[in-house]
Design an enzyme around this catalytic site. Structure first.
Site, short mmCIF file in Angstrom:
data_model
loop_
_atom_site.label_atom_id
_atom_site.label_comp_id
_atom_site.label_asym_id
_atom_site.label_seq_id
_atom_site.Cartn_x
_atom_site.Cartn_y
_atom_site.Cartn_z
N ARG A 228 20.33 -26.59 -5.85
CA ARG A 228 20.77 -27.98 -5.80
C ARG A 228 22.29 -28.02 -5.74
O ARG A 228 22.97 -27.20 -6.38
CB ARG A 228 20.30 -28.75 -7.05
CG ARG A 228 18.81 -29.05 -7.08
CD ARG A 228 18.41 -30.11 -6.05
NE ARG A 228 16.99 -30.42 -6.11
CZ ARG A 228 16.04 -29.83 -5.37
NH1 ARG A 228 16.37 -28.90 -4.50
NH2 ARG A 228 14.78 -30.20 -5.49
N HIS A 276 19.78 -28.86 3.81
CA HIS A 276 18.67 -28.82 2.83
C HIS A 276 17.34 -28.49 3.53
O HIS A 276 16.39 -29.26 3.48
CB HIS A 276 18.56 -30.16 2.08
CG HIS A 276 17.80 -30.03 0.79
ND1 HIS A 276 18.13 -30.69 -0.37
CD2 HIS A 276 16.69 -29.29 0.46
CE1 HIS A 276 17.27 -30.40 -1.33
NE2 HIS A 276 16.38 -29.54 -0.85
P1 NDP Z 1 10.96 -21.96 -11.38
O1 NDP Z 1 10.81 -22.99 -12.44
O2 NDP Z 1 9.78 -21.13 -11.01
O3 NDP Z 1 12.12 -20.94 -11.79
C1 NDP Z 1 13.28 -21.36 -12.41
C2 NDP Z 1 14.03 -20.14 -12.94
O4 NDP Z 1 15.29 -20.58 -13.42
C3 NDP Z 1 13.30 -19.47 -14.09
O5 NDP Z 1 13.37 -18.07 -13.93
C4 NDP Z 1 14.09 -19.92 -15.31
O6 NDP Z 1 14.14 -18.98 -16.38
C5 NDP Z 1 15.49 -20.06 -14.72
N1 NDP Z 1 16.29 -21.00 -15.52
C6 NDP Z 1 16.03 -22.31 -15.76
N2 NDP Z 1 16.97 -22.85 -16.56
C7 NDP Z 1 17.82 -21.85 -16.86
C8 NDP Z 1 18.98 -21.76 -17.66
N3 NDP Z 1 19.47 -22.82 -18.33
N4 NDP Z 1 19.62 -20.58 -17.76
C9 NDP Z 1 19.14 -19.49 -17.09
N5 NDP Z 1 18.03 -19.49 -16.32
C10 NDP Z 1 17.38 -20.67 -16.21
O7 NDP Z 1 11.55 -22.70 -10.10
P2 NDP Z 1 11.34 -22.34 -8.56
O8 NDP Z 1 11.69 -20.91 -8.37
O9 NDP Z 1 10.01 -22.79 -8.09
O10 NDP Z 1 12.44 -23.29 -7.87
C11 NDP Z 1 13.81 -23.20 -8.20
C12 NDP Z 1 14.59 -24.35 -7.56
O11 NDP Z 1 14.75 -24.13 -6.17
C13 NDP Z 1 13.94 -25.73 -7.63
O12 NDP Z 1 14.12 -26.32 -8.90
C14 NDP Z 1 14.66 -26.49 -6.53
O13 NDP Z 1 15.81 -27.13 -7.06
C15 NDP Z 1 15.12 -25.38 -5.57
N6 NDP Z 1 14.47 -25.51 -4.26
C16 NDP Z 1 15.27 -25.72 -3.15
C17 NDP Z 1 14.71 -25.79 -1.89
C18 NDP Z 1 15.55 -25.95 -0.68
O14 NDP Z 1 15.04 -26.12 0.43
N7 NDP Z 1 16.87 -25.85 -0.78
C19 NDP Z 1 13.26 -25.67 -1.67
C20 NDP Z 1 12.53 -25.42 -2.90
C21 NDP Z 1 13.13 -25.36 -4.13
P3 NDP Z 1 12.97 -18.91 -17.49
O15 NDP Z 1 11.71 -18.53 -16.76
O16 NDP Z 1 13.45 -17.85 -18.40
O17 NDP Z 1 12.85 -20.27 -18.09
C1 OXD Z 2 12.25 -28.56 -3.30
C2 OXD Z 2 13.16 -28.87 -2.22
O1 OXD Z 2 12.64 -28.66 -4.46
O2 OXD Z 2 12.70 -29.02 -1.07
O3 OXD Z 2 11.09 -28.19 -3.01
O4 OXD Z 2 14.37 -28.95 -2.41
#
Ligand code: NDP
Ligand code: OXD
Length: 313
Positions: A228, A276
């Site tokens: 993001r 995006h």
């Molecule tokens: P997940 O919830 O599966 O993974 C999130 C990861 O971030 C976990 O490993 C978590 O650690 C870690 N995390 C969360 N908060 C913290 C913190 N404060 N400090 C350190 N580590 C942290 O999410 P996804 O992998 O499914 O998706 C990630 C993001 O990708 C989405 O939220 C979205 O914003 C973005 N996205 C963007 C897209 C695009 O087209 N640009 C498309 C799809 C997604 P833990 O497991 O230890 O809690």
């Molecule tokens: C998502 C995105 O969060 O598209 O899936 O950004």
């Protein structure tokens, strides 16, 4: 008996492909968008949401489940009136994961293999070999090895890169190094040549990429943000690019989207901008997941991939 309504709460978007896909996977549910009107709010049992206008979801008193159109839920939880007693299900979909892994690998390899330099040499008809060096000497650090980050991490490891991950909790995976929590962030950054952000946007991660974190990276590191725009202080990022602290960046997400035409990021010589699209939700596969979640909710079970409201992801 009235059929349950699914409200499509996505601004400026009628959702015709979602309507068709939901008719296949949950035929007993009536799909309505804001253009035709949601009808009697009491009949709305389900909602598909993406950055809904504040208050839109709260108008439905009998919601049984809300479905995020994507993996991230920050744009839904930003609504202060979001009904927290209703489960929120997010997207975990192999197609979405595959698309993100492609984006990350593409930009890691474009940078490691110096492809941008060769592109500019070609424009000048310049035959100029450069050496990329072995992948094992390139340390790729992924902030957030959750569903998306871990898949990219595994594939990068399999290509020979030295991969590490930084998360809230401690993780383990063969052939990778892991760091956890704010206390280990600077050590993680100090060992990272290519930094990839795949964190969810929460209060804890907003502007996590700023001057005081960027300075821990080795000089000349590369940054990839597919999470993001809110993770990044864009002024600090530009300063790091201008000073050479960062050699370049591939950015798919921005504080303001669409990226304003006045943003310096558009024209920075070392920045690649995409709108995006790192990975995009596919209505066909995601409607199948929503249909399965609706069946679970109707049996009194939790939907697939419920969001933990305390963590915010
Ligand atoms: P997940 O919830 O599966 O993974 C999130 C990861 O971030 C976990 O490993 C978590 O650690 C870690 N995390 C969360 N908060 C913290 C913190 N404060 N400090 C350190 N580590 C942290 O999410 P996804 O992998 O499914 O998706 C990630 C993001 O990708 C989405 O939220 C979205 O914003 C973005 N996205 C963007 C897209 C695009 O087209 N640009 C498309 C799809 C997604 P833990 O497991 O230890 O809690
Ligand atoms: C998502 C995105 O969060 O598209 O899936 O950004």
């Amino acid at each position: 008996m009235d059929r349950p309504v699914l409200a499509f709460c996505v601004p400026k978007f009628a959702g015709d492909s979602w309507r068709a896909a939901m008719a296949e996977h949950a035929p007993h549910v009536v799909f309505r968008n804001r253009f035709e009107g949601f009808g009697d709010p009491a009949l709305v049992r389900y909602a598909i949401a993406w950055n809904p206008p504040p208050g839109e979801l709260a108008q439905f008193p009998n919601l049984a489940c809300i479905f995020s159109l994507g993996a991230g839920v920050d744009g839904i939880l930003a609504d202060p009136t979001f009904p927290r007693s209703v489960p929120l299900s997010r997207v975990v979909d192999p197609d979405l994961t595959q698309g993100m892994t492609q984006y990350v690998l593409l930009h890691v390899m474009l940078h490691h293999r110096k492809q941008r330099a060769f592109d500019s040499f070609q424009r000048e008809r310049l035959w100029k070999p450069l050496t990329a060096g072995p992948a094992g000497d390139v340390r790729v650090g992924i902030m957030g090895t959750g569903v998306l980050g871990m898949d990219a991490a595994r594939k990068l490891r399999d290509l020979g890169y030295a991969v590490s991950g930084w998360n809230a909790s401690r993780k383990s995976e063969p052939g990778m190094t892991f760091f956890a929590g704010m206390g280990e962030l600077s050590a993680f950054l100090a060992e990272t040549n290519i930094l990839v952000c795949l964190l969810p946007l929460t209060d804890a991660t907003r502007h996590i990429i700023r001057a005081e974190t960027l300075r821990h990276l080795p000089k000349g590191a590369f940054f990839i943000n597919a999470a993001r725009g809110g993770h990044v202080n864009e002024d600090d990022l530009l300063a790091a690019l201008d000073s050479g602290q960062l050699a370049g960046a591939a950015l798919d997400v921005f504080e303001t989207e669409p990226l304003p035409v006045t943003s310096r990021l558009w024209s920075h010589p070392h920045v690649t901008v995409t709108p995006h699209v790192a990975s995009q939700s596919n209505p066909k596969t995601i409607a199948a997941l929503i249909g399965e979640s609706i069946r679970r909710v109707e049996r009194g079970e939790a939907p697939l991939n419920p969001v933990d409201f305390l963590r915010g992801y």
